[in-house]
Scaffold this active site. Structure first.
Site, short mmCIF file in Angstrom:
data_model
loop_
_atom_site.label_atom_id
_atom_site.label_comp_id
_atom_site.label_asym_id
_atom_site.label_seq_id
_atom_site.Cartn_x
_atom_site.Cartn_y
_atom_site.Cartn_z
N ARG A 1 0.87 -1.19 0.00
CA ARG A 1 0.00 0.00 0.00
C ARG A 1 0.90 1.22 0.00
O ARG A 1 1.17 1.80 1.04
CB ARG A 1 -0.93 -0.01 1.22
CG ARG A 1 -1.97 -1.10 1.12
CD ARG A 1 -2.81 -1.14 2.37
NE ARG A 1 -3.91 -0.20 2.35
CZ ARG A 1 -4.84 -0.15 3.29
NH1 ARG A 1 -4.78 -0.96 4.31
NH2 ARG A 1 -5.82 0.73 3.21
N ARG B 1 -10.52 -2.32 15.93
CA ARG B 1 -10.15 -1.10 15.19
C ARG B 1 -11.33 -0.58 14.39
O ARG B 1 -11.44 0.62 14.13
CB ARG B 1 -8.99 -1.39 14.22
CG ARG B 1 -7.66 -1.59 14.89
CD ARG B 1 -6.57 -1.73 13.84
NE ARG B 1 -6.61 -0.61 12.90
CZ ARG B 1 -6.03 -0.60 11.72
NH1 ARG B 1 -5.35 -1.64 11.31
NH2 ARG B 1 -6.12 0.45 10.93
C1 UD1 Z 1 -9.00 3.34 2.15
C2 UD1 Z 1 -9.70 2.71 3.32
C3 UD1 Z 1 -9.61 1.19 3.27
C4 UD1 Z 1 -10.11 0.69 1.92
C5 UD1 Z 1 -9.44 1.43 0.78
C6 UD1 Z 1 -10.04 1.10 -0.59
C7 UD1 Z 1 -9.38 4.40 5.02
C8 UD1 Z 1 -8.78 4.75 6.33
N1 UD1 Z 1 -9.10 3.19 4.56
O1 UD1 Z 1 -7.62 2.98 2.24
O2 UD1 Z 1 -10.38 0.64 4.32
O3 UD1 Z 1 -9.86 -0.68 1.80
O4 UD1 Z 1 -9.57 2.86 0.95
O5 UD1 Z 1 -11.41 1.36 -0.61
O6 UD1 Z 1 -10.14 5.16 4.46
N2 UD1 Z 1 -2.38 3.27 -4.11
C9 UD1 Z 1 -1.21 3.56 -4.75
N3 UD1 Z 1 -0.48 4.66 -4.32
C10 UD1 Z 1 -0.90 5.46 -3.30
C11 UD1 Z 1 -2.12 5.14 -2.65
C12 UD1 Z 1 -2.85 4.04 -3.08
O7 UD1 Z 1 -0.80 2.87 -5.67
O8 UD1 Z 1 -0.23 6.43 -2.96
C13 UD1 Z 1 -3.19 2.11 -4.55
C14 UD1 Z 1 -3.35 1.04 -3.47
O9 UD1 Z 1 -2.25 0.15 -3.45
C15 UD1 Z 1 -4.63 0.38 -3.92
C16 UD1 Z 1 -5.44 1.53 -4.51
O10 UD1 Z 1 -4.51 2.56 -4.79
O11 UD1 Z 1 -4.38 -0.56 -4.93
C17 UD1 Z 1 -6.52 2.09 -3.61
O12 UD1 Z 1 -6.00 2.36 -2.33
P1 UD1 Z 1 -6.54 3.59 -1.47
O13 UD1 Z 1 -7.88 3.98 -2.00
O14 UD1 Z 1 -5.48 4.63 -1.40
O15 UD1 Z 1 -6.71 2.96 -0.04
P2 UD1 Z 1 -6.54 3.72 1.35
O16 UD1 Z 1 -6.91 5.15 1.20
O17 UD1 Z 1 -5.23 3.38 1.94
#
Ligand code: UD1
Length: 417
Positions: free
Chosen positions: A121, A396
């Site tokens: 992540r 959590r």
């Molecule tokens: C949030 C939720 C989590 C949920 C997820 C997807 C919170 C606190 N958590 O996590 O419960 O499972 O959304 O609905 O709100 N990615 C990148 N680069 C980045 C960030 C993300 O490549 O900088 C990718 C991740 O690996 C993943 C996708 O984007 O494949 C979506 O992730 P993201 O929506 O960012 O998840 P979170 O915000 O961490």
């Protein structure tokens, strides 16, 4: 250490009320940094993650008080923009403070979140978005050290729609000079809740809920008060648990429009659902039918419920294929479900779930929040006793889960060892 002990095999029955949306509450708490003064957030669930975010805000000098389900956050005294590894490593959402700290103080030092149980992540999109707004970012000893004398509106286009990166950029852009346009923004209801809170603080945001969000920067924001909307993942958790036990449950105080994809899938497995304003009643099937799921960004099937759907499909009459386009390696629940007699193999990032007539209770370990919830669903449906350790993961994201399940007739107790 605490454990949940579940005697399974009883259909759930009754009415349960859901709490506030955790994943909206966390960025909203971070957003209070943006406007010095006293903010009030109502309908805040009593969860470990909320306590962690409260600790973090206190480290910055904020005063945070809880009165039942209301939080008062006084951010007038914030003065220390550094988020330590000990806290950030326990909760990825701590990284949400980066955007607000930069916008208010022009600098921030936030630990990188590090490894996570549900696959890689990264935070590259958070950094890319903030860099586009003019922040300079360096890595030093596991920390992101960010500086921006002045944030300026910019065009940000995400390769994949990230919930967290969209939130971080929104929280920085509201105080930037000029207009920011976020393309391929995440559309999740949590984003709209945050945008609403920012608007109440005086921000100018439009387009949230779509993949193009526009923010016109303002020079200052004022403290605000808002009620956190109901949690869609908790809502669906009770519905899936009812379906897995052949029960009859009414979930109150929810927003059915936030889980349209889940309601569709539950109908496909044979459950009957009646949806009214703020209420969903489900009648589970005697045995679920097999149903494939591909988890995708909103409004698709939520990745956070994919482990729970997998648990439900372990007792289906047939084979289901389950994959996750958001977190393609999110299968930590699979080995634990296998311990309970589930027949699942993961091939090329697809879980092939061959339904068995019944699961057997077993000692298992919650690997993370939602995989833990999947084990709860499995334990409620299984014959015999399931003992789930590492309950802190479940805590959590779920407030008093055993009490809410007991109110639906489940035999669940918490034990401290
Ligand atoms: C949030 C939720 C989590 C949920 C997820 C997807 C919170 C606190 N958590 O996590 O419960 O499972 O959304 O609905 O709100 N990615 C990148 N680069 C980045 C960030 C993300 O490549 O900088 C990718 C991740 O690996 C993943 C996708 O984007 O494949 C979506 O992730 P993201 O929506 O960012 O998840 P979170 O915000 O961490």
């Amino acid at each position: 250490m605490e454990r949940l002990i579940i005697k399974g095999g009883r259909p759930l029955s009754g009415t349960v009320r859901v709490g506030g949306m955790k994943n909206a509450a966390l960025p909203m708490m971070a957003a209070t940094i943006l406007a010095p003064g006293v903010h009030i957030l109502n309908n805040i669930p009593d969860l470990r993650d909320i306590t962690t975010m409260s600790h973090l805000l206190r480290i910055f000098g904020a005063k945070v008080y809880r009165h039942g389900h209301a939080l008062t956050l006084d951010t007038s005294t914030c003065d220390f923009p550094e988020a330590p590894y000990e806290l950030v490593s326990t909760m990825r959402a701590s990284f949400f403070v980066l955007g607000p700290l930069l916008a208010r103080f022009g600098r921030a030092k936030v630990a990188l979140p590090g490894g996570c149980a549900i696959g890689p992540r990264p935070v590259d999109l958070h950094l890319k978005g903030l860099r586009a707004l003019g922040a300079e970012m360096d890595m030093e000893g596991g920390y992101v050290v960010a500086e921006a004398r002045k944030l300026r509106g910019a065009s940000v286009n995400f390769e994949v729609p990230s919930v967290g990166a969209t939130e971080n950029v929104l929280m920085a852009a509201v105080l930037a000079e000029g207009t920011t346009v976020v393309e391929n923004a995440a559309k999740e209801p949590e984003i709209s809740a945050l945008a609403e809170f920012l608007r109440l603080m005086g921000a100018k945001i439009s387009g949230d809920g779509t993949d193009r969000i526009e923010v016109e920067g303002v020079t200052s924001l004022s403290p605000a008060e808002m009620e956190v909307p109901p949690d869609r993942i908790e809502t669906a958790t009770f519905l899936i648990a009812a379906a897995a036990t052949g029960g009859e449950v009414t979930v109150e105080g929810c927003f059915p429009e936030h889980i349209t994809s889940v309601i569709g899938k539950l109908r496909e497995v044979g459950a009957e659902l009646q949806v009214r304003d703020g209420t969903i009643r489900i009648e589970g099937p005697p045995r679920p039918g097999p149903t494939d799921v591909v988890a995708t960004p909103y409004p698709g099937y939520p990745t956070d419920l994919q482990p729970l759907h997998t648990a439900l499909m372990t007792i289906a009459e047939g084979t289901s294929l389950i994959s996750d386009r958001v977190f393609p390696e999110r299968f930590t629940h699979v080995p634990e479900l296998r311990r309970m007699g589930a027949d699942i193999s993961v091939e090329d990032r697809v879980a092939v779930v061959r339904g068995v007539r019944a699961l057997d209770g077993a000692p298992v370990m919650a690997p993370d929040i939602r995989a833990g919830a999947a084990l709860v669903v499995a334990g409620l449906a299984a014959k015999g006793e399931t003992v789930i350790s590492r309950v802190y993961h479940i805590d959590r994201g779920y407030e008093r889960i055993e009490e809410k399940l007991r109110s639906l007739g489940a035999e669940v107790r918490r034990e401290t060892t």
